[in-house]
Design an enzyme around this catalytic site. Structure first.
Site, PDB file in Angstrom:
ATOM      1  N   ARG A 234      32.266  34.924  32.487  1.00 13.61           N
ATOM      2  CA  ARG A 234      32.826  33.699  33.049  1.00 13.61           C
ATOM      3  C   ARG A 234      34.118  33.368  32.316  1.00 13.61           C
ATOM      4  O   ARG A 234      34.221  33.524  31.092  1.00 13.61           O
ATOM      5  CB  ARG A 234      31.843  32.515  32.902  1.00 13.61           C
ATOM      6  CG  ARG A 234      30.661  32.559  33.844  1.00 13.61           C
ATOM      7  CD  ARG A 234      31.085  32.288  35.280  1.00 13.61           C
ATOM      8  NE  ARG A 234      29.959  32.213  36.192  1.00 13.61           N
ATOM      9  CZ  ARG A 234      29.442  33.243  36.861  1.00 13.61           C
ATOM     10  NH1 ARG A 234      29.952  34.447  36.675  1.00 13.61           N
ATOM     11  NH2 ARG A 234      28.438  33.074  37.689  1.00 13.61           N
ATOM     12  N   GLU A 263      39.564  29.929  39.529  1.00  6.99           N
ATOM     13  CA  GLU A 263      39.664  31.066  40.451  1.00  6.99           C
ATOM     14  C   GLU A 263      39.784  30.582  41.888  1.00  6.99           C
ATOM     15  O   GLU A 263      38.937  29.795  42.320  1.00  6.99           O
ATOM     16  CB  GLU A 263      38.444  31.975  40.297  1.00  6.99           C
ATOM     17  CG  GLU A 263      38.336  32.586  38.914  1.00  6.99           C
ATOM     18  CD  GLU A 263      37.033  33.318  38.657  1.00  6.99           C
ATOM     19  OE1 GLU A 263      36.947  34.062  37.666  1.00  6.99           O
ATOM     20  OE2 GLU A 263      36.072  33.116  39.450  1.00  6.99           O
ATOM     21  N   HIS A 285      37.648  38.977  39.822  1.00  9.13           N
ATOM     22  CA  HIS A 285      36.215  38.650  39.810  1.00  9.13           C
ATOM     23  C   HIS A 285      35.431  39.585  40.742  1.00  9.13           C
ATOM     24  O   HIS A 285      34.672  39.140  41.608  1.00  9.13           O
ATOM     25  CB  HIS A 285      35.989  37.184  40.201  1.00  9.13           C
ATOM     26  CG  HIS A 285      34.685  36.644  39.681  1.00  9.13           C
ATOM     27  ND1 HIS A 285      34.551  35.367  39.197  1.00  9.13           N
ATOM     28  CD2 HIS A 285      33.464  37.207  39.568  1.00  9.13           C
ATOM     29  CE1 HIS A 285      33.297  35.170  38.820  1.00  9.13           C
ATOM     30  NE2 HIS A 285      32.618  36.282  39.039  1.00  9.13           N
ATOM     31  N   TRP A 288      31.118  42.448  39.771  1.00  9.76           N
ATOM     32  CA  TRP A 288      29.774  42.375  40.351  1.00  9.76           C
ATOM     33  C   TRP A 288      29.683  43.032  41.728  1.00  9.76           C
ATOM     34  O   TRP A 288      28.593  43.199  42.269  1.00  9.76           O
ATOM     35  CB  TRP A 288      29.370  40.900  40.521  1.00  9.76           C
ATOM     36  CG  TRP A 288      30.246  40.188  41.530  1.00  9.76           C
ATOM     37  CD1 TRP A 288      31.495  39.695  41.328  1.00  9.76           C
ATOM     38  CD2 TRP A 288      29.942  39.948  42.899  1.00  9.76           C
ATOM     39  NE1 TRP A 288      31.982  39.144  42.484  1.00  9.76           N
ATOM     40  CE2 TRP A 288      31.050  39.275  43.466  1.00  9.76           C
ATOM     41  CE3 TRP A 288      28.827  40.206  43.708  1.00  9.76           C
ATOM     42  CZ2 TRP A 288      31.092  38.887  44.801  1.00  9.76           C
ATOM     43  CZ3 TRP A 288      28.867  39.819  45.040  1.00  9.76           C
ATOM     44  CH2 TRP A 288      29.998  39.158  45.573  1.00  9.76           C
TER      45      TRP A 288
END
Length: 318
Positions: A234, A263, A285, A288
């Site tokens: 994060r 973001e 980001h 993931w």
């Protein structure tokens, strides 16, 4: 009839499919939702699915039918859990889906920076190979992962998997004891020791009040080996302005960040101002977001919804 509202379907790639529940339902999907649209879009809904759209106490108060907040992610900082608990609203999250994708992205950043891949790619594009007059050239340092000490902040599933991969590379992983804590057992090295001895530091912690800004100026000045700083967790865990200052002062050797405090970032974000440097990699980001991980997430998400409706909720966040 259960009304399910997915507030930000565009946070999953379009090729990812959502299993339709077997129970009677209406599923309403919005690509994205602005804060002032949330309460109105949830009217009559018993279940909300959200990835990054905030479910605030104000929203909870305006949606009396709400019974489940199904977060399409592991982190649940977008949900006012206290407000949900007061109303008896269950909050569920996703677990274990990123055990390959996040560690692999972590090592992609680590390898690219340790081996100066961006700098060498830029040189090749600029014609430096031809100018060298020989089969190779040495404009930038290349460092192996083997033998390097890897400081890991966060000892959960992802941190543990990173440690496994690190050992395969011949690295020496160290789990940092929680900042401000003393002896936490044999798994952990003291916080100050990890800062002082690591060649690379990678972060895999949740964002909480206790962890926000855990790395700032004092911590960077304690890093004696000028490590790379990798963050796929994060953005708020690191003071970004202090991070850039540390790079400028030579306290650290490089930055590989997949997450930023805001973001998408504003143009004047501290990291965005230096994102074109060869020892800085910022990705949007997506650590993931392998196709495999996203489909696993989507399947688990709808399983969480089905389990709740069946009367035995799973992955409940307290």
């Amino acid at each position: 009839m259960q009304k399910i509202v997915f507030l930000d379907r565009e946070t999953l790639a379009p090729q990812i499919t959502l299993k339709r529940p077997a129970f009677a339902h209406e599923l309403v999907e919005y690509g994205r939702s602005a804060p002032d649209e949330v309460a109105s879009r949830l009217q009559g809904a018993s279940i909300v699915i959200t990835n990054k759209v905030a479910i605030s106490a104000d929203v909870v108060a305006q949606v009396p039918t709400l019974r489940l907040v199904a977060v399409a992610a592991t982190g649940t900082d977008v949900v006012d859990k206290a407000a949900c608990a007061q109303r008896g609203i269950v909050v569920s999250n996703i677990r274990g889906y990123a055990v390959n994708t996040v560690p692999e992205h972590t090592f992609a950043l680590m390898l690219a920076l340790r081996r100066n891949l961006i700098a060498y790619r830029d040189d090749v594009l600029a014609g430096e190979w031809q100018k060298s007059g020989q089969f190779c050239f040495f404009n930038h340092a290349i460092r192996d992962l083997g033998g390097a000490t890897l400081g890991i902040i966060g000892e959960g599933v992802l941190g543990q998997r990173v440690a496994e991969i690190a050992k395969a590379f011949g690295m020496k992983p160290k789990f940092a004891a929680h900042k401000g804590r003393g002896d936490m057992g044999p798994l952990y090295a003291p916080w100050d020791d990890v800062l002082a001895t690591s060649d690379v530091i990678t972060i895999h912690s949740p964002l909480t009040q206790a962890t926000r800004g855990m790395l700032s100026s004092a911590e960077f000045r304690a890093m004696k080996k000028k490590p790379l700083i990798i963050n796929t967790a994060r953005g708020g865990l690191v003071d970004e302005a202090a991070l850039v200052a540390a790079l400028d002062e030579g306290l650290i050797s490089g930055i590989g960040f997949d997450v930023l405090t805001t973001e998408p970032p504003a143009p004047d974000n501290a990291l965005m101002r230096i994102a074109n440097r060869p020892n800085v990699i910022v990705t949007p980001h997506v650590a993931w977001a392998s196709d495999e991980a996203q489909q696993t997430l989507a399947d688990q998400l709808m399983d969480n919804v089905a389990a709740f409706v069946a009367g035995h909720p799973v992955n409940v966040v307290s």
